[in-house]
Scaffold this active site. Structure first.
Site, PDB file in Angstrom:
ATOM      1  N   SER A 151       0.834  -1.201   0.000  1.00  0.00           N
ATOM      2  CA  SER A 151       0.000   0.000   0.000  1.00  0.00           C
ATOM      3  C   SER A 151       0.874   1.258   0.000  1.00  0.00           C
ATOM      4  CB  SER A 151      -0.962  -0.051   1.186  1.00  0.00           C
ATOM      5  OG  SER A 151      -1.971   0.920   1.069  1.00  0.00           O
ATOM      6  N   GLU A 246      -9.996  -4.581  -5.730  1.00  0.00           N
ATOM      7  CA  GLU A 246      -9.525  -3.306  -5.174  1.00  0.00           C
ATOM      8  C   GLU A 246      -9.888  -2.105  -6.038  1.00  0.00           C
ATOM      9  OE1 GLU A 246      -5.660  -2.997  -3.429  1.00  0.00           O
ATOM     10  OE2 GLU A 246      -5.241  -5.101  -3.824  1.00  0.00           O
ATOM     11  N   HIS A 276      -7.535  -5.473  -0.671  1.00  0.00           N
ATOM     12  CA  HIS A 276      -6.309  -4.709  -0.462  1.00  0.00           C
ATOM     13  C   HIS A 276      -5.397  -5.405   0.555  1.00  0.00           C
ATOM     14  CE1 HIS A 276      -4.075  -0.988  -0.876  1.00  0.00           C
ATOM     15  NE2 HIS A 276      -4.025  -0.825   0.436  1.00  0.00           N
TER      16      HIS A 276
END
Length: 312
Positions: A151, A246, A276
């Site tokens: 991320s 996602e 995610h």
């Protein structure tokens, strides 16, 4: 995704989603950032992996060596955790990092880079580069170091390599990106096409985190803020993993296209039905184990040690 005949309410992916929602539903506009961080660490910290953990100051940055047994001293991974630059820590990601260490056989240096809103861009990037410099000062060579992150941490992996390249410094041998956040301007069509499929992350939330990171200053398309807009030439081999559900799917897809056009050796894995950073949910998801096995094989290929497969 649920198997044939399986109750969707008890599908493994739903257990992972509920763990996230259980944290999010306790927050509101008045929840302090410190409380959010504590909640996140409490929800996702822990783990029972057979590794050793050693706290260190990595060039002035709080860090932790997470090492499997018999890991080579002259090879290592530098890991940047996710959390939208607002939450997350070594503690919240320790189990994921440990699983990567065990599967690959390499020790991992994970760092607690500075977070927004107290420390805005480029504080996190500065910490990432400081930690890498510290590793090189410990007789590790760039050819024996790989970067990894998820991320926002995936953003840092790319931004750090771009900054190092700008300074004429040696890059790591390879990099692993899990659900990387590469476009803080949130321009991908997957914010629309995956809006109903993604149970957690929607575009307004992503843009709020981006504003928090920048504090109203800077350009969202600055390559060191959104690596999607960078000249990617000269980057080392990349492995990108992303879930098909996602909203930030296109952050990975568009990055892959641009990297390939720039001559970068890049492998993209889109995992059907996954959310995610699904790799964090090894207790619920067999896909997480298989994804980590793929990461380990990639790292072993580029760090030149045969990696053992994680359990499937």
């Amino acid at each position: 995704m649920a198997r044939a005949g399986e109750d969707l309410a008890t599908a493994p992916i739903d257990l992972a989603i509920e763990r996230i929602r259980a944290v999010y539903r306790t927050w509101n506009r008045d929840t302090a950032v410190a409380q959010m961080r504590g909640d996140w660490d409490a929800a996702f910290g822990g783990g029972t992996a057979a590794v050793t953990c050693e706290r260190v100051s990595a060039g002035g940055v709080d860090g932790e060596w997470i090492s499997p047994a018999n890991a080579p001293e002259h090879k290592a991974i530098l890991y940047f955790h996710g959390g939208g630059f607002r939450v997350g820590s070594v503690a919240s990601h320790r189990d994921l990092i440990a699983q990567i260490a065990l599967a690959s056989g390499f020790r991992v240096l994970a760092i607690n880079y500075r977070l927004a809103p107290e420390h805005r861009f480029p504080a996190a990037l500065d910490d990432a580069i400081a930690a890498y410099d510290w590793m090189l000062g410990k007789r590790l060579t760039p050819g024996n170091v790989a970067f990894a992150g998820d991320s926002a941490g995936g953003n840092l992996v790319l931004a750090a390599m771009l900054a190092l390249r700008e300074r004429g410094l040696a890059l790591p041998v390879s990099a692993v990106l899990m659900s990387p956040w590469t476009d803080l301007a949130a321009t991908g069509m997957s914010y629309v096409t995956r809006a109903d499929a993604d149970p957690i992350h929607q575009r307004p939330m992503i843009l709020a985190l981006a504003r928090d990171y920048l504090g109203g200053q800077g350009d969202l398309r600055d390559p060191l803020i959104s690596p999607l807009y960078a000249d990617l030439r000269g980057l080392p081999p990349l492995l990108i993993q992303v879930g098909a559900r996602e909203t930030v799917l296109d952050d990975s897809v568009m990055l892959t296209d641009r990297a390939r056009a720039a001559g970068v050796d890049v492998s993209l894995e889109v995992w059907d039905g996954m959310i995610h950073v699904f790799q964090m949910f090894g207790a619920e998801l067999p896909e997480a184990h298989r994804a980590i096995a793929s990461i380990a094989a990639f790292l072993g290929q580029h760090l030149h040690i045969k990696a053992e497969r994680a359990p499937s």
